[in-house]
Design a protein around this motif. Structure first.
Motif, PDB file in Angstrom:
ATOM      1  N   GLY A   5     -13.229 -15.790 -14.108  1.00 20.93           N
ATOM      2  CA  GLY A   5     -14.531 -16.317 -13.730  1.00 20.93           C
ATOM      3  C   GLY A   5     -15.225 -15.377 -12.774  1.00 20.93           C
ATOM      4  O   GLY A   5     -14.831 -14.216 -12.639  1.00 20.93           O
ATOM      5  N   GLY A   6     -16.220 -15.876 -12.097  1.00 24.00           N
ATOM      6  CA  GLY A   6     -17.022 -15.068 -11.191  1.00 24.00           C
ATOM      7  C   GLY A   6     -16.259 -14.495 -10.015  1.00 24.00           C
ATOM      8  O   GLY A   6     -16.686 -13.520  -9.417  1.00 24.00           O
ATOM      9  N   GLN A   7     -15.135 -15.088  -9.656  1.00 27.26           N
ATOM     10  CA  GLN A   7     -14.382 -14.587  -8.509  1.00 27.26           C
ATOM     11  C   GLN A   7     -13.166 -13.775  -8.904  1.00 27.26           C
ATOM     12  O   GLN A   7     -12.409 -13.341  -8.046  1.00 27.26           O
ATOM     13  CB  GLN A   7     -13.973 -15.752  -7.615  1.00 27.26           C
ATOM     14  CG  GLN A   7     -15.178 -16.409  -6.995  1.00 27.26           C
ATOM     15  CD  GLN A   7     -14.804 -17.319  -5.847  1.00 27.26           C
ATOM     16  OE1 GLN A   7     -13.669 -17.342  -5.390  1.00 27.26           O
ATOM     17  NE2 GLN A   7     -15.769 -18.061  -5.381  1.00 27.26           N
ATOM     18  N   GLY A   8     -12.965 -13.558 -10.188  1.00 32.19           N
ATOM     19  CA  GLY A   8     -11.863 -12.700 -10.610  1.00 32.19           C
ATOM     20  C   GLY A   8     -11.034 -13.291 -11.723  1.00 32.19           C
ATOM     21  O   GLY A   8     -11.430 -14.241 -12.378  1.00 32.19           O
ATOM     22  N   VAL A   9      -9.863 -12.724 -11.903  1.00 30.10           N
ATOM     23  CA  VAL A   9      -8.942 -13.116 -12.961  1.00 30.10           C
ATOM     24  C   VAL A   9      -7.724 -13.763 -12.322  1.00 30.10           C
ATOM     25  O   VAL A   9      -7.234 -13.296 -11.295  1.00 30.10           O
ATOM     26  CB  VAL A   9      -8.496 -11.884 -13.786  1.00 30.10           C
ATOM     27  CG1 VAL A   9      -7.523 -12.292 -14.880  1.00 30.10           C
ATOM     28  CG2 VAL A   9      -9.696 -11.161 -14.373  1.00 30.10           C
ATOM     29  N   VAL A  10      -7.233 -14.833 -12.935  1.00 27.17           N
ATOM     30  CA  VAL A  10      -6.014 -15.476 -12.460  1.00 27.17           C
ATOM     31  C   VAL A  10      -4.903 -15.127 -13.445  1.00 27.17           C
ATOM     32  O   VAL A  10      -5.022 -15.364 -14.644  1.00 27.17           O
ATOM     33  CB  VAL A  10      -6.178 -17.006 -12.351  1.00 27.17           C
ATOM     34  CG1 VAL A  10      -4.876 -17.653 -11.887  1.00 27.17           C
ATOM     35  CG2 VAL A  10      -7.311 -17.340 -11.403  1.00 27.17           C
ATOM     36  N   TYR A  11      -3.855 -14.514 -12.917  1.00 30.89           N
ATOM     37  CA  TYR A  11      -2.725 -14.069 -13.728  1.00 30.89           C
ATOM     38  C   TYR A  11      -1.515 -14.941 -13.453  1.00 30.89           C
ATOM     39  O   TYR A  11      -1.372 -15.487 -12.358  1.00 30.89           O
ATOM     40  CB  TYR A  11      -2.346 -12.627 -13.372  1.00 30.89           C
ATOM     41  CG  TYR A  11      -3.425 -11.618 -13.598  1.00 30.89           C
ATOM     42  CD1 TYR A  11      -3.683 -11.132 -14.868  1.00 30.89           C
ATOM     43  CD2 TYR A  11      -4.177 -11.132 -12.536  1.00 30.89           C
ATOM     44  CE1 TYR A  11      -4.673 -10.191 -15.087  1.00 30.89           C
ATOM     45  CE2 TYR A  11      -5.166 -10.189 -12.741  1.00 30.89           C
ATOM     46  CZ  TYR A  11      -5.411  -9.723 -14.012  1.00 30.89           C
ATOM     47  OH  TYR A  11      -6.395  -8.792 -14.225  1.00 30.89           O
ATOM     48  N   LEU A  12      -0.630 -15.027 -14.409  1.00 39.08           N
ATOM     49  CA  LEU A  12       0.662 -15.670 -14.201  1.00 39.08           C
ATOM     50  C   LEU A  12       1.682 -14.561 -14.021  1.00 39.08           C
ATOM     51  O   LEU A  12       1.742 -13.628 -14.828  1.00 39.08           O
ATOM     52  CB  LEU A  12       1.045 -16.541 -15.400  1.00 39.08           C
ATOM     53  CG  LEU A  12       2.408 -17.220 -15.303  1.00 39.08           C
ATOM     54  CD1 LEU A  12       2.411 -18.232 -14.152  1.00 39.08           C
ATOM     55  CD2 LEU A  12       2.742 -17.913 -16.602  1.00 39.08           C
ATOM     56  N   GLY A  13       2.467 -14.651 -12.948  1.00 36.08           N
ATOM     57  CA  GLY A  13       3.468 -13.634 -12.668  1.00 36.08           C
ATOM     58  C   GLY A  13       4.852 -14.233 -12.573  1.00 36.08           C
ATOM     59  O   GLY A  13       5.008 -15.428 -12.328  1.00 36.08           O
ATOM     60  N   GLU A  14       5.844 -13.401 -12.777  1.00 41.84           N
ATOM     61  CA  GLU A  14       7.238 -13.835 -12.723  1.00 41.84           C
ATOM     62  C   GLU A  14       8.001 -12.844 -11.845  1.00 41.84           C
ATOM     63  O   GLU A  14       7.791 -11.645 -11.954  1.00 41.84           O
ATOM     64  CB  GLU A  14       7.791 -13.858 -14.147  1.00 41.84           C
ATOM     65  CG  GLU A  14       9.128 -14.498 -14.296  1.00 41.84           C
ATOM     66  CD  GLU A  14       9.481 -14.677 -15.754  1.00 41.84           C
ATOM     67  OE1 GLU A  14       9.669 -15.825 -16.166  1.00 41.84           O
ATOM     68  OE2 GLU A  14       9.567 -13.664 -16.470  1.00 41.84           O
ATOM     69  N   ASP A  15       8.883 -13.363 -10.991  1.00 40.80           N
ATOM     70  CA  ASP A  15       9.650 -12.466 -10.128  1.00 40.80           C
ATOM     71  C   ASP A  15      10.859 -11.908 -10.879  1.00 40.80           C
ATOM     72  O   ASP A  15      11.109 -12.266 -12.028  1.00 40.80           O
ATOM     73  CB  ASP A  15      10.059 -13.151  -8.824  1.00 40.80           C
ATOM     74  CG  ASP A  15      11.064 -14.271  -9.006  1.00 40.80           C
ATOM     75  OD1 ASP A  15      11.528 -14.502 -10.133  1.00 40.80           O
ATOM     76  OD2 ASP A  15      11.375 -14.937  -8.008  1.00 40.80           O
ATOM     77  N   ASP A  16      11.607 -11.021 -10.221  1.00 45.17           N
ATOM     78  CA  ASP A  16      12.749 -10.355 -10.865  1.00 45.17           C
ATOM     79  C   ASP A  16      13.834 -11.333 -11.301  1.00 45.17           C
ATOM     80  O   ASP A  16      14.531 -11.095 -12.284  1.00 45.17           O
ATOM     81  CB  ASP A  16      13.358  -9.299  -9.951  1.00 45.17           C
ATOM     82  CG  ASP A  16      12.459  -8.089  -9.798  1.00 45.17           C
ATOM     83  OD1 ASP A  16      11.626  -7.858 -10.691  1.00 45.17           O
ATOM     84  OD2 ASP A  16      12.588  -7.386  -8.784  1.00 45.17           O
ATOM     85  N   ALA A  17      13.984 -12.434 -10.591  1.00 44.71           N
ATOM     86  CA  ALA A  17      15.010 -13.414 -10.945  1.00 44.71           C
ATOM     87  C   ALA A  17      14.573 -14.275 -12.125  1.00 44.71           C
ATOM     88  O   ALA A  17      15.381 -14.999 -12.684  1.00 44.71           O
ATOM     89  CB  ALA A  17      15.308 -14.302  -9.744  1.00 44.71           C
ATOM     90  N   ALA A  18      13.318 -14.211 -12.486  1.00 45.83           N
ATOM     91  CA  ALA A  18      12.735 -14.988 -13.590  1.00 45.83           C
ATOM     92  C   ALA A  18      12.893 -16.488 -13.367  1.00 45.83           C
ATOM     93  O   ALA A  18      12.758 -17.265 -14.291  1.00 45.83           O
ATOM     94  CB  ALA A  18      13.331 -14.564 -14.927  1.00 45.83           C
ATOM     95  N   SER A  19      13.167 -16.873 -12.126  1.00 49.55           N
ATOM     96  CA  SER A  19      13.315 -18.295 -11.850  1.00 49.55           C
ATOM     97  C   SER A  19      12.077 -18.863 -11.160  1.00 49.55           C
ATOM     98  O   SER A  19      11.914 -20.066 -11.104  1.00 49.55           O
ATOM     99  CB  SER A  19      14.543 -18.531 -10.974  1.00 49.55           C
ATOM    100  OG  SER A  19      14.393 -17.835  -9.752  1.00 49.55           O
ATOM    101  N   ALA A  20      11.239 -17.997 -10.635  1.00 41.57           N
ATOM    102  CA  ALA A  20      10.035 -18.466  -9.959  1.00 41.57           C
ATOM    103  C   ALA A  20       8.827 -17.750 -10.544  1.00 41.57           C
ATOM    104  O   ALA A  20       8.915 -16.593 -10.935  1.00 41.57           O
ATOM    105  CB  ALA A  20      10.130 -18.187  -8.463  1.00 41.57           C
ATOM    106  N   GLY A  39       4.404 -17.294 -10.114  1.00 41.00           N
ATOM    107  CA  GLY A  39       3.278 -17.487  -9.216  1.00 41.00           C
ATOM    108  C   GLY A  39       2.007 -17.004  -9.876  1.00 41.00           C
ATOM    109  O   GLY A  39       2.041 -16.362 -10.921  1.00 41.00           O
ATOM    110  N   THR A  40       0.905 -17.341  -9.284  1.00 41.01           N
ATOM    111  CA  THR A  40      -0.372 -16.888  -9.827  1.00 41.01           C
ATOM    112  C   THR A  40      -1.057 -15.994  -8.810  1.00 41.01           C
ATOM    113  O   THR A  40      -0.896 -16.147  -7.611  1.00 41.01           O
ATOM    114  CB  THR A  40      -1.287 -18.066 -10.162  1.00 41.01           C
ATOM    115  OG1 THR A  40      -1.499 -18.848  -8.990  1.00 41.01           O
ATOM    116  CG2 THR A  40      -0.711 -18.918 -11.242  1.00 41.01           C
ATOM    117  N   MET A  41      -1.795 -15.055  -9.306  1.00 41.18           N
ATOM    118  CA  MET A  41      -2.535 -14.146  -8.457  1.00 41.18           C
ATOM    119  C   MET A  41      -3.960 -14.067  -8.962  1.00 41.18           C
ATOM    120  O   MET A  41      -4.201 -14.143 -10.164  1.00 41.18           O
ATOM    121  CB  MET A  41      -1.968 -12.720  -8.520  1.00 41.18           C
ATOM    122  CG  MET A  41      -0.613 -12.555  -7.953  1.00 41.18           C
ATOM    123  SD  MET A  41       0.537 -13.251  -9.105  1.00 41.18           S
ATOM    124  CE  MET A  41       2.041 -12.878  -8.345  1.00 41.18           C
ATOM    125  N   SER A  42      -4.887 -13.912  -8.068  1.00 45.72           N
ATOM    126  CA  SER A  42      -6.280 -13.751  -8.455  1.00 45.72           C
ATOM    127  C   SER A  42      -6.754 -12.407  -7.941  1.00 45.72           C
ATOM    128  O   SER A  42      -6.565 -12.077  -6.777  1.00 45.72           O
ATOM    129  CB  SER A  42      -7.134 -14.863  -7.839  1.00 45.72           C
ATOM    130  OG  SER A  42      -8.481 -14.678  -8.171  1.00 45.72           O
TER     131      SER A  42
END
Length: 73
Positions: free
Chosen positions: A35-50, A52-55
């Motif tokens: 949207g107007g404030q950016g992109v929201v991504y889905l991320g996964e950590d190295d353990a693949a157990s958690a 998070g999202t980043m904008s």
């Protein structure tokens, strides 16, 4: 696009060619929206157990004609 370790995420789209592939400790696996404030991504950590999202805010160019004037003084 890489697969998540958990269940499928509704609305998850593939990363675009110019998208980053990492953000901090997260490996970005897809786009959740934009949207107007950016992109929201889905991320996964190295353990693949958690996950998070980043904008990321969109890049904005500022030409000298549109730059704010310095304060008078």
């Amino acid at each position: 696009m890489s697969e998540l370790a958990g269940p499928p995420v509704p609305g998850l789209a593939k990363l675009w060619t110019h998208d980053p592939v990492t953000a901090g400790p997260y490996r970005l696996v897809g786009r959740l929206g934009a949207g107007g404030q950016g992109v929201v991504y889905l991320g996964e950590d190295d353990a693949a157990s958690a996950s998070g999202t980043m904008s990321a805010a969109p890049r904005r160019s500022c030409s000298p004609a549109s730059a704010p004037s310095p304060p008078a003084g």
